[in-house]
Design an enzyme around this catalytic site. Structure first.
Site, PDB file in Angstrom:
ATOM      1  N   ASP A 112       0.851  -1.183   0.000  1.00 22.60           N
ATOM      2  CA  ASP A 112       0.000   0.000   0.000  1.00 22.60           C
ATOM      3  C   ASP A 112       0.884   1.229   0.000  1.00 22.60           C
ATOM      4  O   ASP A 112       1.894   1.288   0.712  1.00 22.60           O
ATOM      5  CB  ASP A 112      -0.996  -0.007   1.159  1.00 22.60           C
ATOM      6  N   GLU A 205      -8.228   5.591  12.041  1.00 20.12           N
ATOM      7  CA  GLU A 205      -7.221   5.414  13.090  1.00 20.12           C
ATOM      8  C   GLU A 205      -6.744   6.733  13.676  1.00 20.12           C
ATOM      9  O   GLU A 205      -5.910   6.755  14.575  1.00 20.12           O
ATOM     10  CB  GLU A 205      -5.998   4.673  12.513  1.00 20.12           C
TER      11      GLU A 205
END
Length: 592
Positions: A112, A205
């Site tokens: 990613d 997050e």
């Protein structure tokens, strides 16, 4: 200024929470110094890798291997692990009272990325064995022009162009349903209806969300994911392990697949379909990046192969570890020289030079059937170059540095540059190929031609950050002028001398002419018969970018070796006899 601070926070989170490195080995005090070469590995379905057991620094061959679930990954008596179906299991090695284990992830391999990775060589990423990429669309929603990841579209186009599967993720700052809906609108604007193979991940997050209730976070997740799914995109929720367990426990979150970030050998989070297990150095990516496993075939490619090329599993009773250079290599005007190690071991070999002041050596990149290393002409003198496998097997050759670099730079009329690292004549020794580099700032791949391809063939090898690599192949006897030209017509040339006899070696009979032509995309099966006895033969190709191994089967006293033509160029077919280090070239294949 506020958004700049948020971006810095995001970078800190990505490097500090999401991307903790894993240890190289997982031995503990109770093993008595008995450990495996890896504590956690990833393989594809039909793919294989080899584990080694050690007592201290010595390879232990007196071990018994077992797999906790042989239907997921099987292990043979030599430690070769083969992926059977998507899942996770544990392989254990035992020697008497000692034991050590390795977690085996049979999965699709991914990375990613975001703007922090800069320019990426996506061909190198794919060639390393990566199957998919999750690309950041952007973050938040307050200022679309600023918060769109500037690399998203470039990464998307380039990754798709080389055949990688692509997904996306959007970093959230939402503290309310309205903000989550705005983030969904922003994300959809960036995606602009483009097809994805993997899901859109909602990255939840951020520190601003730590104080929210689980119910509020559930509503935020549902607001974003439901809007993306209504637009036709599959969604997953991403976060790190402790945040998930403390904050994302709502049933509204549980309805979506999970992408868990947990830098361990094996996470006990359950359930999840994707796992970001750490951070690694990946060829083609500057620095390091997050690495992932996917345990679900999001691309819908079928029965678990996921587009992964299934190689022929070798006889693990004998490790393949050969070098394409055995005789002394002497630098002339060229600054660098690349050599190849062909091996069935996935453990990256170590390299050393006895005299780095004359010739230094460094790891370059992984290949489908081995590894590429680079020598650099540093000074005058000899150096012994030694490459060592994970089990201690090593190969060496001598390199002689000249201490000179007489390459020249040609300045084209358009203001670009074209420079070759090789200008003086190059003569093949024991090596079958040689890689030269053309430095160029052109976005178009230069063309390379040989004046005598029956003696020395040339083919494009790959892109680098500051130019292009080309490979010349020792195809016959005679001189050839190798000319490389850019789109403006500016060219550089050098002479290469082929030293290969134009006939197959004695001792192995073939049903195919030594010089053989194929069409790109086609397959062909050779029949090779040793003249005496039935020695164990292992087959390889000289350039896997041109022809690739499909299968090798022994039947009676003959071998049936199948190849596939994948790109225009020329490459050899080689056989290495058990107990010998030097391969024999059995055929030269020209692909058009």
């Amino acid at each position: 200024m506020k958004k700049r601070i948020l971006a810095l926070i995001l970078a800190a989170v990505a490097s500090g929470i999401m991307c903790l490195p894993l240890p190289a080995h997982a031995a503990n005090a109770s093993t008595g110094g008995f450990q495996l070469s890896e504590s956690s590995i990833g393989v594809g379905v039909g793919d294989y890798t080899k584990l080694y057991a050690y007592f201290g620094s010595s390879v232990d061959s007196n071990v018994t291997w077992s797999s906790a679930d042989g239907t997921i990954a099987a292990v043979d008596s030599g430690g070769t692990v083969t992926g059977k179906k998507i899942g996770q299991t544990v392989v254990t090695a035992r020697d008497g009272a000692y034991s050590s284990s390795c977690v085996v992830n049979v999965a699709y391999k991914g990375i990613d990325v975001s703007r922090y990775q800069g320019t990426i060589d996506w061909s190198a990423v794919k060639n390393y064995g990566i199957d998919f990429a999750m690309i950041r669309t952007g973050y938040g929603s307050e200022n679309w022009s600023v918060q769109t990841d500037p690399y998203f579209q470039t990464y998307y186009n380039s990754a798709k162009a080389v055949g990688l599967k692509v997904g996306a993720y959007h970093y959230s700052y939402a503290t309310s349903v309205a903000m989550a809906q705005a983030e969904a609108d922003f994300c959809l604007n960036i995606l602009n209806g483009q097809k994805l193979d993997y899901p859109v991940a909602y990255d939840v997050e951020d520190k601003s969300q730590w104080g929210l209730s689980t119910d509020t976070l559930g509503q935020i997740v549902q607001a974003f994911c439901s809007k993306l799914q209504a637009a036709g995109y599959k969604t997953v929720v991403y976060s790190y392990y402790s945040f998930y367990n403390a904050h994302l426990t709502s049933s509204l979150v549980a309805q979506y697949d999970t992408w868990i970030a947990h830098s361990t050998d094996r996470t006990d989070f359950s359930p999840y379909t994707m796992w970001q297990y750490g951070q690694r150095t990946i060829p083609g990516v500057s620095g390091s990046c997050d690495v992932d496993y996917s345990f679900y075939d999001y691309s819908g490619s079928g029965n678990g192969s996921g587009g992964i090329t299934t190689p022929t599993v070798p006889d693990s009773s004998e490790q393949v570890f050969t070098c394409d250079t055995t005789n002394t290599y002497t630098f002339s005007s060229n600054k660098t020289y690349n050599y190849k190690i062909t091996t069935n071991d996935t453990f990256t070999p170590s390299v050393s030079s006895s005299n780095p002041g004359a010739v230094s050596v460094s790891y370059l990149r992984r290949l489908t059937d081995g590894f590429l290393f680079q020598l650099t002409n540093k000074g005058t003198g000899e150096a012994v170059i030694t490459t060592t496998a994970g089990n201690g097997t090593s190969v060496s050759f001598t390199a002689v540095g000249s201490g000179t670099d007489t390459t020249v730079t040609t300045q084209p009329a358009n203001g670009g540059t074209l420079r070759c690292d090789t200008t003086l004549p190059y003569t093949f020794g024991s090596n079958s190929s040689y890689v030269y580099k053309v430095y160029s700032n052109s976005s178009a791949v230069p063309t390379a031609v040989s004046s005598n391809p029956s003696a020395v063939a040339v083919s494009y090898s790959g892109k680098t950050s500051d130019g292009y690599l080309f490979r010349i192949t020792n195809a016959g006897t005679g001189a050839a002028v190798i000319t490389t030209a850019d789109a403006s017509g500016v060219s550089v040339s050098f002479t290469a001398n082929g030293t290969l006899s134009s006939q197959a070696p004695s001792g192995i009979q073939s049903d195919t002419p030594y010089q053989f032509s194929m069409t790109k995309g086609k397959t062909y099966m050779f029949k090779f018969t040793p003249a005496s006895g039935t020695p164990a033969l292992r087959f390889t190709t000289g350039n896997s970018a041109v022809i690739q191994t499909v299968s090798a089967v022994q039947s009676g006293g003959s071998y049936f070796y199948k190849i596939k033509a994948v790109a225009a160029g020329q490459a050899g077919v080689y056989a290495t006899e058990s107990g010998k280090s030097s391969p024999q070239r059995l055929s030269i294949v020209t692909v058009s």
